[in-house]
Design a protein around this motif. Structure first.
Motif, short mmCIF file in Angstrom:
data_model
loop_
_atom_site.label_atom_id
_atom_site.label_comp_id
_atom_site.label_asym_id
_atom_site.label_seq_id
_atom_site.Cartn_x
_atom_site.Cartn_y
_atom_site.Cartn_z
N ALA A 442 21.58 48.53 44.38
CA ALA A 442 21.87 47.68 42.91
C ALA A 442 21.25 48.34 41.62
CB ALA A 442 21.26 46.28 43.22
N ASP A 443 20.59 49.27 41.93
CA ASP A 443 19.90 50.14 40.68
C ASP A 443 18.90 48.91 40.08
OD1 ASP A 443 18.85 51.87 39.04
OD2 ASP A 443 20.63 51.79 37.78
N TRP A 444 18.14 48.22 40.70
CA TRP A 444 17.00 47.25 40.16
C TRP A 444 16.18 47.88 39.05
CZ3 TRP A 444 16.51 42.25 41.16
CH2 TRP A 444 15.14 41.39 40.68
N ALA A 445 15.84 49.17 39.34
CA ALA A 445 14.79 49.80 38.52
C ALA A 445 15.25 50.13 37.05
CB ALA A 445 14.25 51.01 39.35
N GLY A 446 16.74 50.56 37.31
CA GLY A 446 17.52 50.89 36.08
C GLY A 446 18.10 49.60 35.19
N PHE A 447 17.96 48.57 35.76
CA PHE A 447 18.65 47.36 35.29
C PHE A 447 17.93 47.03 33.41
CE2 PHE A 447 19.43 42.83 34.25
CZ PHE A 447 20.97 43.03 34.45
N THR A 448 16.66 46.99 33.52
CA THR A 448 16.10 46.85 32.26
C THR A 448 16.78 47.48 31.07
OG1 THR A 448 14.05 46.33 32.97
CG2 THR A 448 14.09 46.81 30.77
N ALA A 449 17.24 48.93 31.09
CA ALA A 449 18.02 49.59 30.30
C ALA A 449 19.33 48.95 30.17
CB ALA A 449 17.99 51.28 30.67
N ARG A 450 19.99 48.68 31.15
CA ARG A 450 21.37 48.02 31.05
C ARG A 450 21.43 46.72 30.44
NH1 ARG A 450 21.17 49.26 36.48
NH2 ARG A 450 21.87 47.15 37.07
#
Length: 782
Positions: A442-450
Motif C-alpha cells: 500500500a506504500d504506507w511510508a510514501g503516503f504522507t507525501a501523497r
C-alpha cells in the motif's frame, strides 16, 4: 496458479475448474424455489405489524371463505402434533438470566414486527397472500423497548410483558490483574463506540418445500439451510418422529452468511402442514419478510479503556459491551462473546476484562452474520490503538507492530478459552510480517507525501490499518464418506452444507488427489441427511478444515484398499501400483492394470468366492476426524480513502489485504472468498443500516432504503497470501470464509479519521453514512 503449500500435488493447491459452475452457468441449478411438485400448496404467513402487543383473538373465517384456500393454521391447530410449542435452540451458557425460546407461532403475545402468528395455505402464493390479509387478529398494543442501552435502565418497559427485566445474559471475559495493570499504567485511553451491523441479505432468501410420502411414512424437507442435520434433529424432536421418518436436503443455496444456520418457526410450520394436509407445501421468503423475520446482527455499544507504558506497549484492556439481543434467543450469546474474544486476539495483552450485558428489545432476534461479532471486537481494539498512537506520537503501524504476537512465540497460548472451554492457542503465523506485507504494497511510508499533495489540491485523503486474528474450523467433526461404486465412479457424501463457497469442488479436489486425479469421475453430495448419517454443517469458516480433512483421511483409506485389492488381482506388490484417472496401473508399465470398476466389482464379492485383499468387502470409508482445537487465521488490511467534506461522501481509493489461512487448497477460491468478505465489510463500514424508529418499527425494509455495496462501490483490491500451515490438521489448512469482512470497518474508520485529522474528527461509530460524517465534522469544528 499453484499454492506453494502443496508443491507435489496434482489437484489440491491448483486453480482447477469448479465442479459447481456448469449447472449454474447453464441455468440448470436447483434451488429450493425450483422444486415444483404436483398438488403443491403455498404458504403465506400472517405477521405482526406491531413491535409489542397482546393477542386477544385470531379469526381466520375471512380467509377460509376464499376459493383456493385450504387451511389457516394457528398454534392451537399445530400444538396437538408437536412435543413442544417452543423452539428450544439456545446454545448452553451459564450467562443467561432469562430463557427466551421462540414460539412456533405467536398465540398470546407478539414481541417484534414480523413475528409469525398464522399460516395460510392456498393453491398459489398470490391467493395465500390475499387470504392472509383477511385473517383478523385482535391486538392490545403494549409498551415498546427499542434501544438496548435504554432497555437496561431502571423503569424501562420490558420487551416481554411477563419479564422482570430486559437483561437476557451477562458475563465477564477476563484474565490477568486488570486493576493492577491500570493502576500502574502511565497512559490510559478511553473510547465509547457504537457499532451497527445489519442483515445477511444473501441473493436467495430462506425457503423450504416439504412432502410426506404416506407409503414410506417419510417426510422430505428441502431447505435453504446451512445446517441440514441440525434441522433434521430439531424436526424429529418437535414432531416426535424417528430419524428415518424425516429427510432434510439442501439443494443449491444462494448464499447463507449466518442467518440460514438458524432453525425458524417457518421450518416447523411447513413440515407439519405437509403431514396434516397430505399435500406438498412450499414457502419462499420474500425480501420484505427477510427484513422482519430473518435474524440479524445489530447494535453494540462499547465503553472501553486501554492501558499502555511509555513505549505504547499494551498493559491491559477493560470495558463494558452492551449488546442488542433482539426479542428472542434464536442461537445464544455467541455474537457478543465472539466480539469480546476477538478483541485482544492479535496482540499481546497481559490483562483483560470485558463485561457483557445482552439486552432484550422488541426487534428481530440477533444471531451471527458473517464474522459473528468479530468485526465489532476488532473495531474496538483498533480504535483504541489509534487513540494511543495519536496521544503518544507514534505511527499507527508502529504501535501495532510493538504489540502484535511475534512469530517466535508461536504457538502462543492465551489465557482465554472458547465457549466450549477449549484453550485458545494461536497455532501458527507471523503477524508482524503479514502487516508489513500489506504496508509495503500500500506504500504506507510514501503516503504522507501523497496526502500533502492532495491537500494542496483541496482534497482530503487518508490511510488506515487494521489487524485481525480469527478462530476457524470450530469442531468437533464433520462426516465424509468416500465410496467407489461398481461403475468405477467415486461417490462422496458429507454433512457439510454448500452455500456458494465451492464445497463440492473442495471435496472433489481432496478426494481426487488420492484416487486418480480425475475430478470428473467424482460426484459429491452435500447436506443430505439420507446420504450422510452425521453432520454439523456450515458456520465459523469450518467446512474446509473439518470436512476437508475428513475427506482426506477417508480417501487415503479407500486408496489403500484399492491398491491392496488390485495388488492381489494383478499379483504384484501394492507399492508398485498407482491410480491414474479411472485405472490402477503398474508403475512403468501402464498397459498392465485394471479399471476402478473392475477392482470395485471384485471387492463387492460374489457368493462362494474369496474377496481380494484383507480389508473386507467394498471400496469405501467414512471419517469423522475429530479436531477440537481451532486453527487461527490472521490478516492485515490497509485502506486508502478520499473524503468530500462538502457532501460527506467517502470513496475508497485502494485496499490491500494480506492474510494467512495456512495452505490454500484452491487459491482462486480463496481469493473469491476473501473478495466477498471484503465487499461485505465495505457494506458494513459505509452502507448497511437496519434502522428502527422509537416504536421499534423497521424503517429500512427494501433494498432502496437498506443499501448494499455493488460493483461500482468496490475499489481496486490487492490480495496478498502468506502460508503458515497449521499443525492441527493433516492438510495444514485454516478457514477463510469470513476473514475478509473482519478488519475492513476498523481500517476504513482509521483511514477516514486520518483524512480529517486536521479537523480533529474522531470516528467512534459504524457505519459511516455521508450524513453521519457531516455530523462528525460539524461537531469537531463547532
Amino acid at each position: 496458479m499453484t499454492a506453494s503449500g502443496f508443491p507435489n500435488s496434482r489437484v489440491i493447491g491448483h486453480d482447477v475448474a469448479r465442479v459447481e459452475d456448469e449447472a449454474l452457468i447453464r441455468g440448470v441449478g436447483r434451488f429450493v424455489d425450483d422444486i415444483v411438485l404436483p398438488g403443491m400448496l403455498h404458504v403465506a404467513f400472517v405477521r405482526s405489524p406491531h413491535a409489542h402487543a397482546a393477542i386477544l383473538g385470531i379469526d381466520p373465517s375471512g380467509a377460509l371463505g376464499m376459493p383456493g384456500v385450504h387451511a389457516v393454521l394457528t398454534l392451537a391447530d399445530l400444538a396437538p402434533h408437536l412435543t413442544d410449542t417452543r423452539l428450544v435452540v439456545a446454545m448452553p451458557s451459564p450467562s443467561y438470566r432469562q430463557q427466551l425460546h421462540r414460539p412456533v407461532l405467536a398465540d398470546r403475545e407478539v414481541v417484534h414486527v414480523g413475528e409469525p402468528i398464522a399460516a395460510v395455505l392456498a393453491d398459489s402464493r398470490y391467493l395465500a397472500e390475499d387470504a392472509a390479509a383477511l385473517v383478523d387478529v385482535d391486538y392490545d398494543v403494549l409498551p415498546v423497548v427499542a434501544d438496548c442501552v435504554a432497555a437496561l435502565e431502571p423503569g424501562s418497559p420490558t420487551a416481554h410483558r411477563d419479564a422482570s427485566s430486559n437483561l437476557v445474559a451477562e458475563m465477564t471475559v477476563e484474565y490477568g490483574d486488570v486493576a493492577a495493570a491500570f493502576a500502574a499504567a502511565p497512559h490510559r485511553f478511553r473510547e465509547r463506540l457504537w457499532i451497527h451491523r445489519g442483515g445477511s441479505h444473501s441473493m436467495e432468501c430462506r425457503g423450504l418445500v416439504a412432502v410426506h410420502d404416506v407409503l414410506e411414512d417419510r417426510l422430505t424437507v428441502w431447505s435453504s439451510t446451512q445446517m441440514p442435520h441440525a434441522a433434521h434433529r430439531l424436526l424429529c424432536d418437535i414432531m416426535g418422529l424417528g430419524e428415518r421418518q424425516i429427510r432434510v436436503v439442501t439443494p443449491d443455496v444462494g448464499g447463507g452468511f449466518g442467518p440460514k444456520l438458524i432453525f425458524y418457526p417457518e421450518d416447523v410450520v411447513v413440515a407439519v402442514a405437509a403431514r396434516l394436509l397430505g399435500r406438498p407445501v412450499k414457502w419462499i421468503e420474500d425480501r420484505r419478510e427477510h427484513f422482519v423475520a430473518t435474524t440479524q446482527e445489530r447494535d453494540q455499544y462499547w465503553d472501553v479503556e486501554l492501558a499502555t507504558d511509555d513505549a505504547g506497549r499494551v498493559l491491559g484492556v477493560r470495558g463494558l459491551l452492551v449488546h442488542d439481543h433482539g426479542a428472542w434467543t434464536a442461537r445464544g450469546v455467541n455474537v457478543p462473546q465472539g466480539a469480546v474474544a476477538a478483541m485482544p486476539l492479535a496482540y499481546v495483552v497481559p490483562a483483560y476484562s470485558m463485561a457483557i450485558k445482552a439486552a432484550a428489545t422488541n426487534k428481530v432476534p440477533v444471531t451471527p452474520v458473517r464474522g459473528a461479532g468479530q468485526p465489532q471486537g476488532v473495531f474496538a481494539m483498533e480504535r483504541l490503538l489509534d487513540s494511543a498512537a495519536r496521544a503518544l506520537g507514534l505511527d499507527r503501524a508502529e504501535i501495532r507492530r510493538r504489540n502484535l504476537v511475534p512469530a517466535e512465540r508461536m504457538p502462543y497460548a492465551t489465557p482465554m478459552r472458547t465457549r466450549g472451554g477449549i484453550p485458545v492457542v494461536l497455532d501458527s503465523g507471523d503477524y508482524p510480517r503479514c502487516q508489513q506485507m500489506a504496508l509495503d504494497r500500500a506504500d504506507w511510508a510514501g503516503f504522507t507525501a501523497r496526502q500533502q499533495a492532495a491537500r494542496a489540491e483541496g482534497r482530503y485523503i487518508g490511510i488506515g490499518l487494521a489487524n485481525y486474528v480469527e478462530g476457524t474450523g470450530r469442531g468437533p467433526y464433520e462426516h465424509v464418506s468416500v465410496r467407489i461404486e461398481p461403475s468405477g465412479r467415486i461417490f462422496v457424501a458429507t454433512g457439510a452444507a454448500a452455500m456458494g463457497q465451492s464445497t463440492q469442488t473442495m471435496l472433489a479436489q481432496i478426494v481426487a488427489e488420492q484416487l486418480g486425479a480425475d475430478m470428473s469421475n467424482i460426484r459429491v453430495v452435500t447436506g443430505d441427511t439420507a446420504a450422510a448419517p452425521l453432520g454439523i454443517g456450515g458456520s465459523n469458516s469450518r467446512q474446509a478444515v473439518l470436512a476437508g480433512n475428513s475427506a482426506h483421511a477417508a480417501a487415503i483409506r479407500v486408496r489403500e484398499r484399492v491398491l491392496e485389492a488390485a495388488s492381489q488381482m494383478l499379483e504384484v506388490a501394492a507399492a508398485d501400483l498407482e491410480i491414474e484417472g479411472q485405472r490402477v496401473r503398474l508403475k512403468g508399465a501402464e498397459e498392465v492394470g485394471l479399471t476402478l470398476s473392475q477392482v470395485a466389482r471384485a471387492a463387492a464379492g460374489q457368493a462362494g468366492f474369496s474377496l481380494p485383499g484383507q480389508a473386507g468387502p467394498g471400496l469405501a470409508a467414512s471419517e469423522e476426524l475429530v479436531i477440537d482445537a481451532m486453527s487461527y487465521a490472521n490478516g492485515s488490511a490497509v485502506v486508502e480513502v478520499e473524503v468530500d467534506i462538502g457532501t460527506g461522501a467517502i470513496t475508497i481509493r485502494n485496499l490491500v489485504f494480506a492474510h494467512d489461512c495456512g495452505r490454500a487448497l484452491h487459491p482462486r477460491i480463496v481469493d473469491g472468498q476473501l473478495m466477498g468478505g471484503i465487499a461485505h465489510g465495505i457494506g458494513n463500514a459505509l452502507y448497511e443500516f437496519m434502522a428502527y424508529d422509537e416504536n421499534a418499527q423497521p424503517v429500512t425494509t427494501t433494498l432502496a432504503e437498506y443499501l448494499l455495496v455493488t460493483a461500482t462501490e468496490m475499489p481496486p483490491v490487492t490480495i496478498l497470501h502468506m502460508e503458515s500451515p497449521t499443525p492441527l490438521n493433516p492438510l495444514g489448512i485454516k478457514g477463510v470464509g469470513e476473514a475478509g469482512v473482519i478488519p475492513i470497518g476498523a481500517a476504513v474508520a482509521s483511514a477516514v479519521e486520518h483524512a480529517l485529522s486536521s479537523f480533529g474528527v474522531r470516528v467512534n461509530r459504524l457505519p459511516l453514512s455521508p450524513v453521519d460524517l457531516l455530523g462528525l465534522l460539524n461537531a469537531a469544528t463547532a
